[in-house]
Design a protein around this motif. Structure first.
Motif, PDB file in Angstrom:
ATOM      1  N   GLU A  43       0.838  -1.206   0.000  1.00  0.00           N
ATOM      2  CA  GLU A  43       0.000   0.000   0.000  1.00  0.00           C
ATOM      3  C   GLU A  43       0.873   1.256   0.000  1.00  0.00           C
ATOM      4  O   GLU A  43       0.644   2.192  -0.764  1.00  0.00           O
ATOM      5  CB  GLU A  43      -0.927   0.034   1.238  1.00  0.00           C
ATOM      6  CG  GLU A  43      -1.948  -1.094   1.322  1.00  0.00           C
ATOM      7  CD  GLU A  43      -1.334  -2.461   1.646  1.00  0.00           C
ATOM      8  OE1 GLU A  43      -1.842  -3.474   1.110  1.00  0.00           O
ATOM      9  OE2 GLU A  43      -0.343  -2.530   2.407  1.00  0.00           O
ATOM     10  N   ALA A  44       1.888   1.232   0.853  1.00  0.00           N
ATOM     11  CA  ALA A  44       2.802   2.378   0.930  1.00  0.00           C
ATOM     12  C   ALA A  44       3.566   2.534  -0.381  1.00  0.00           C
ATOM     13  O   ALA A  44       3.710   3.648  -0.908  1.00  0.00           O
ATOM     14  CB  ALA A  44       3.769   2.195   2.094  1.00  0.00           C
ATOM     15  N   MET A  45       4.042   1.409  -0.923  1.00  0.00           N
ATOM     16  CA  MET A  45       4.773   1.448  -2.197  1.00  0.00           C
ATOM     17  C   MET A  45       3.898   2.070  -3.286  1.00  0.00           C
ATOM     18  O   MET A  45       4.349   2.924  -4.044  1.00  0.00           O
ATOM     19  CB  MET A  45       5.179   0.021  -2.616  1.00  0.00           C
ATOM     20  CG  MET A  45       6.302  -0.594  -1.801  1.00  0.00           C
ATOM     21  SD  MET A  45       7.910   0.250  -1.952  1.00  0.00           S
ATOM     22  CE  MET A  45       8.403  -0.159  -3.636  1.00  0.00           C
ATOM     23  N   ASN A  46       2.637   1.627  -3.326  1.00  0.00           N
ATOM     24  CA  ASN A  46       1.725   2.140  -4.353  1.00  0.00           C
ATOM     25  C   ASN A  46       1.480   3.633  -4.229  1.00  0.00           C
ATOM     26  O   ASN A  46       1.391   4.340  -5.227  1.00  0.00           O
ATOM     27  CB  ASN A  46       0.391   1.389  -4.308  1.00  0.00           C
ATOM     28  CG  ASN A  46       0.536  -0.044  -4.809  1.00  0.00           C
ATOM     29  OD1 ASN A  46       1.510  -0.367  -5.492  1.00  0.00           O
ATOM     30  ND2 ASN A  46      -0.400  -0.906  -4.463  1.00  0.00           N
ATOM     31  N   GLU A  47       1.371   4.108  -2.992  1.00  0.00           N
ATOM     32  CA  GLU A  47       1.147   5.547  -2.768  1.00  0.00           C
ATOM     33  C   GLU A  47       2.307   6.377  -3.323  1.00  0.00           C
ATOM     34  O   GLU A  47       2.102   7.354  -4.031  1.00  0.00           O
ATOM     35  CB  GLU A  47       1.055   5.832  -1.261  1.00  0.00           C
ATOM     36  CG  GLU A  47      -0.329   5.762  -0.685  1.00  0.00           C
ATOM     37  CD  GLU A  47      -0.312   6.090   0.817  1.00  0.00           C
ATOM     38  OE1 GLU A  47       0.188   7.172   1.182  1.00  0.00           O
ATOM     39  OE2 GLU A  47      -0.775   5.235   1.595  1.00  0.00           O
ATOM     40  N   ILE A  48       3.520   5.948  -2.975  1.00  0.00           N
ATOM     41  CA  ILE A  48       4.719   6.687  -3.412  1.00  0.00           C
ATOM     42  C   ILE A  48       4.838   6.613  -4.937  1.00  0.00           C
ATOM     43  O   ILE A  48       5.093   7.609  -5.617  1.00  0.00           O
ATOM     44  CB  ILE A  48       5.988   6.124  -2.719  1.00  0.00           C
ATOM     45  CG1 ILE A  48       5.881   6.295  -1.199  1.00  0.00           C
ATOM     46  CG2 ILE A  48       7.245   6.798  -3.256  1.00  0.00           C
ATOM     47  CD1 ILE A  48       6.914   5.497  -0.401  1.00  0.00           C
ATOM     48  N   PHE A  49       4.597   5.419  -5.453  1.00  0.00           N
ATOM     49  CA  PHE A  49       4.673   5.132  -6.884  1.00  0.00           C
ATOM     50  C   PHE A  49       3.730   6.030  -7.681  1.00  0.00           C
ATOM     51  O   PHE A  49       4.095   6.614  -8.699  1.00  0.00           O
ATOM     52  CB  PHE A  49       4.271   3.661  -7.039  1.00  0.00           C
ATOM     53  CG  PHE A  49       4.630   3.034  -8.341  1.00  0.00           C
ATOM     54  CD1 PHE A  49       5.949   2.947  -8.747  1.00  0.00           C
ATOM     55  CD2 PHE A  49       3.649   2.467  -9.146  1.00  0.00           C
ATOM     56  CE1 PHE A  49       6.282   2.321  -9.945  1.00  0.00           C
ATOM     57  CE2 PHE A  49       3.977   1.848 -10.337  1.00  0.00           C
ATOM     58  CZ  PHE A  49       5.302   1.783 -10.734  1.00  0.00           C
ATOM     59  N   GLU A  50       2.496   6.138  -7.201  1.00  0.00           N
ATOM     60  CA  GLU A  50       1.465   6.947  -7.855  1.00  0.00           C
ATOM     61  C   GLU A  50       1.851   8.430  -7.828  1.00  0.00           C
ATOM     62  O   GLU A  50       1.686   9.147  -8.810  1.00  0.00           O
ATOM     63  CB  GLU A  50       0.125   6.737  -7.131  1.00  0.00           C
ATOM     64  CG  GLU A  50      -1.090   7.216  -7.890  1.00  0.00           C
ATOM     65  CD  GLU A  50      -1.638   6.200  -8.894  1.00  0.00           C
ATOM     66  OE1 GLU A  50      -2.342   6.622  -9.822  1.00  0.00           O
ATOM     67  OE2 GLU A  50      -1.370   4.985  -8.757  1.00  0.00           O
ATOM     68  N   ASP A  51       2.378   8.842  -6.694  1.00  0.00           N
ATOM     69  CA  ASP A  51       2.788  10.236  -6.511  1.00  0.00           C
ATOM     70  C   ASP A  51       3.898  10.607  -7.506  1.00  0.00           C
ATOM     71  O   ASP A  51       3.867  11.677  -8.130  1.00  0.00           O
ATOM     72  CB  ASP A  51       3.287  10.396  -5.064  1.00  0.00           C
ATOM     73  CG  ASP A  51       3.113  11.810  -4.532  1.00  0.00           C
ATOM     74  OD1 ASP A  51       2.448  12.626  -5.201  1.00  0.00           O
ATOM     75  OD2 ASP A  51       3.638  12.095  -3.436  1.00  0.00           O
ATOM     76  N   ILE A  52       4.865   9.703  -7.668  1.00  0.00           N
ATOM     77  CA  ILE A  52       5.982   9.941  -8.596  1.00  0.00           C
ATOM     78  C   ILE A  52       5.442  10.101 -10.017  1.00  0.00           C
ATOM     79  O   ILE A  52       5.837  10.998 -10.759  1.00  0.00           O
ATOM     80  CB  ILE A  52       7.012   8.779  -8.509  1.00  0.00           C
ATOM     81  CG1 ILE A  52       7.702   8.782  -7.141  1.00  0.00           C
ATOM     82  CG2 ILE A  52       8.051   8.867  -9.633  1.00  0.00           C
ATOM     83  CD1 ILE A  52       8.540   7.539  -6.852  1.00  0.00           C
ATOM     84  N   LYS A  53       4.493   9.227 -10.370  1.00  0.00           N
ATOM     85  CA  LYS A  53       3.876   9.291 -11.699  1.00  0.00           C
ATOM     86  C   LYS A  53       3.111  10.595 -11.897  1.00  0.00           C
ATOM     87  O   LYS A  53       3.208  11.245 -12.936  1.00  0.00           O
ATOM     88  CB  LYS A  53       2.951   8.079 -11.886  1.00  0.00           C
ATOM     89  CG  LYS A  53       2.193   8.031 -13.200  1.00  0.00           C
ATOM     90  CD  LYS A  53       0.748   8.522 -13.099  1.00  0.00           C
ATOM     91  CE  LYS A  53      -0.107   7.639 -12.224  1.00  0.00           C
ATOM     92  NZ  LYS A  53      -1.510   8.141 -12.143  1.00  0.00           N
ATOM     93  N   ASP A  54       2.362  10.998 -10.874  1.00  0.00           N
ATOM     94  CA  ASP A  54       1.589  12.240 -10.982  1.00  0.00           C
ATOM     95  C   ASP A  54       2.495  13.461 -11.160  1.00  0.00           C
ATOM     96  O   ASP A  54       2.086  14.451 -11.752  1.00  0.00           O
ATOM     97  CB  ASP A  54       0.672  12.422  -9.764  1.00  0.00           C
ATOM     98  CG  ASP A  54      -0.480  11.405  -9.763  1.00  0.00           C
ATOM     99  OD1 ASP A  54      -0.758  10.825 -10.841  1.00  0.00           O
ATOM    100  OD2 ASP A  54      -1.080  11.176  -8.693  1.00  0.00           O
ATOM    101  N   MET A  55       3.721  13.361 -10.649  1.00  0.00           N
ATOM    102  CA  MET A  55       4.674  14.474 -10.816  1.00  0.00           C
ATOM    103  C   MET A  55       5.466  14.361 -12.127  1.00  0.00           C
ATOM    104  O   MET A  55       6.377  15.153 -12.371  1.00  0.00           O
ATOM    105  CB  MET A  55       5.616  14.548  -9.618  1.00  0.00           C
ATOM    106  CG  MET A  55       4.951  15.088  -8.360  1.00  0.00           C
ATOM    107  SD  MET A  55       6.163  15.458  -7.070  1.00  0.00           S
ATOM    108  CE  MET A  55       5.962  14.071  -5.975  1.00  0.00           C
ATOM    109  N   GLY A  56       5.130  13.346 -12.943  1.00  0.00           N
ATOM    110  CA  GLY A  56       5.707  13.288 -14.286  1.00  0.00           C
ATOM    111  C   GLY A  56       6.877  12.360 -14.505  1.00  0.00           C
ATOM    112  O   GLY A  56       7.633  12.522 -15.460  1.00  0.00           O
ATOM    113  N   VAL A  57       7.023  11.343 -13.621  1.00  0.00           N
ATOM    114  CA  VAL A  57       8.114  10.378 -13.822  1.00  0.00           C
ATOM    115  C   VAL A  57       7.568   8.954 -13.747  1.00  0.00           C
ATOM    116  O   VAL A  57       6.768   8.632 -12.870  1.00  0.00           O
ATOM    117  CB  VAL A  57       9.231  10.536 -12.755  1.00  0.00           C
ATOM    118  CG1 VAL A  57      10.354   9.529 -13.004  1.00  0.00           C
ATOM    119  CG2 VAL A  57       9.799  11.954 -12.768  1.00  0.00           C
TER     120      VAL A  57
END
Length: 474
Positions: A417-431
């Motif tokens: 769950e934590a991994m997914n949150e960070i992962f999604e955030d990175i994608k939303d910021m364009g990476v």
């Protein structure tokens, strides 16, 4: 939020075409109804990315949003999306000849085989062209068994060598397994993982960044290595017959999360395997073609010469292709039956792959891998000191893993769950990055090898911000 706005994406002077295709809703409808249902399971994001176009290290979605691609379609785009030189080679060949088979003698096949062979030390000079990494590994298993007259094959736990019925046995990760008889004769041995495994220290691995574990070994002496070799010897003593067919190893584990072994492990393992009648196979599907920076092939970083090398992914910059490279001796014992492959050595694939080899040299991508990769790992190591949940930073060149933990003392994997949150955030910021590891606890950074220092800085700012955001929420 104001910090995110200050993180500026590097400029790109390429202009993507405006998207005028099917709606996102319609695509998801079709995906749910007609596409392999697994695509829904492996769709990484809560809000999927709808990719429209790519150029070098950049991808654009259907809305025109630009992303820095640091996963390269799973370490596959080696020299850059739609690289002009490689694209031109493909177009030229498409206009001349799409397909014939290797029953006939056509120039692209022979030009490519000679060129690829020149990248290997003797006696690795005979090439079998395939369409994928799974197919290459499947073929290597068959050849090893025929050549040695033995059956058993050893791989590391946490390894990934493909998903065909045969290679599924080589792959050691429950997520990729099905409850059927598969890959008979395959045995997994302990992975010499110096971060997560029982033994490890502070100068075991060939990486700019070492683990946070203490180490009291004398210079040139590695206790962890001795222990892991001991485990391999125990596997020989307990789990396989006295003669084996092969040992498969990725020079650095890919799907496993950029896992690295102690420096001399493969050298000693190869010696033990050969004493048991086995051949040594290096799976270079992710580590090949300059990605590790210091060498063109991952195995060269271990100072070994395998009996067979398998490759795919970066070989064609995303064009479906794979290969097995072996010795004349092993090739001779494979001539007992007829092996034929319709698309192996397809003219377009050969033209593309040949252009990829030229481009790696001309664009200096191996050096970029070394320089930018080393810089990235050094910067990531600074974040490891700053955040309790960054347990390990490792890799070589642009084959990088960042292992996330609940805390450094326990080294327990960070929750999905934590991994997914960070992962999604990175994608939303364009990476875009990847995930791996047996527990999905490792971020994987394996970009096209054309990224710049500026791109690296942009990613570092995004990664730092996403971890910071998570820690604040936590």
């Amino acid at each position: 939020m104001h910090i995110a706005h200050r993180i500026k994406m590097p400029q790109c002077n390429f202009k993507a075409e405006e998207y005028q295709g099917m709606s996102k809703e319609r695509m998801m409808e079709i995906r749910k109804k007609h596409c392999n249902p697994m695509t829904m399971k492996v769709t990484y994001y809560k809000k999927p990315v709808f990719i429209h176009q790519g150029y070098m290290q950049w991808l654009w979605d259907v809305d025109g949003k630009r992303y820095l691609d640091l996963f390269a379609g799973v370490a596959t785009v080696s020299v850059g999306h739609c690289h002009p030189k490689v694209t031109a080679a493909a177009v030229q060949q498409l206009k001349r000849l799409w397909h014939t088979t290797n029953i006939y003698v056509y120039p692209p096949l022979h030009e490519y085989c000679e060129k690829l062979a020149s990248y290997f030390p003797d006696p690795l000079k005979v090439i079998y062209l395939t369409n994928s990494g799974s197919e290459a590994n499947d073929l290597a298993m068959l050849m090893a068994r025929l050549h040695t007259g033995n059956f058993d094959i050893i791989t590391f736990r946490g390894s990934y060598h493909g998903g065909s019925p045969q290679t599924m046995g080589l792959t050691s990760n429950a997520a990729y397994k099905y409850p059927i008889a598969n890959g008979l004769g395959c045995t997994n041995t302990m992975c010499p993982d110096v971060f997560r495994g029982p033994w490890g220290g502070s100068h075991c691995r060939d990486s700019p960044v070492q683990t946070i574990r203490e180490c009291s070994c004398a210079q040139g002496h590695c206790m962890a290595n001795e222990q892991y070799i001991g485990q391999l010897k125990e596997t020989f003593a307990t789990s396989v017959p006295s003669r084996i067919a092969a040992f498969f190893g990725e020079p650095i584990q890919g799907v496993g999360g950029a896992v690295q072994y102690p420096k001399n492990y493969l050298k000693e393992a190869y010696k033990l395997v050969r004493e048991k009648g086995g051949v040594c196979i290096a799976d270079e599907v992710q580590t090949g073609f300059g990605r590790t920076g210091s060498h063109f092939w991952g195995f060269q970083g271990h100072d070994v010469i395998p009996d067979m090398v398998t490759m795919a992914k970066g070989i064609g910059n995303g064009f479906p292709m794979g290969a097995v490279v072996t010795t004349p001796e092993i090739a001779a014992s494979f001539a007992k039956g007829v092996h034929f492959n319709t698309f192996g050595g397809n003219p377009v694939a050969c033209a593309v792959a040949s252009s990829v080899l030229d481009t790696i040299t001309e664009d200096n991508t191996q050096q970029i891998s070394l320089d930018v990769g080393t810089y990235l790992m050094t910067e990531l190591a600074k974040l490891r000191e700053k955040y309790e949940i960054i347990g390990d930073v490792r890799g070589k060149g642009l084959q990088i893993g960042v292992e996330m933990v609940k805390d450094k003392a326990s080294r327990e994997p960070l929750s999905p769950e934590a991994m997914n949150e960070i992962f999604e955030d990175i994608k939303d910021m364009g990476v875009l990055i990847g995930k791996g590891g047996i527990y999905g606890q490792t971020f994987r950074i394996k970009p096209p090898m054309c990224i710049s220092m500026e791109d690296a800085d942009f990613f570092m700012a995004v990664f730092n911000k996403s971890i910071h955001n998570y820690m604040e929420r936590r």
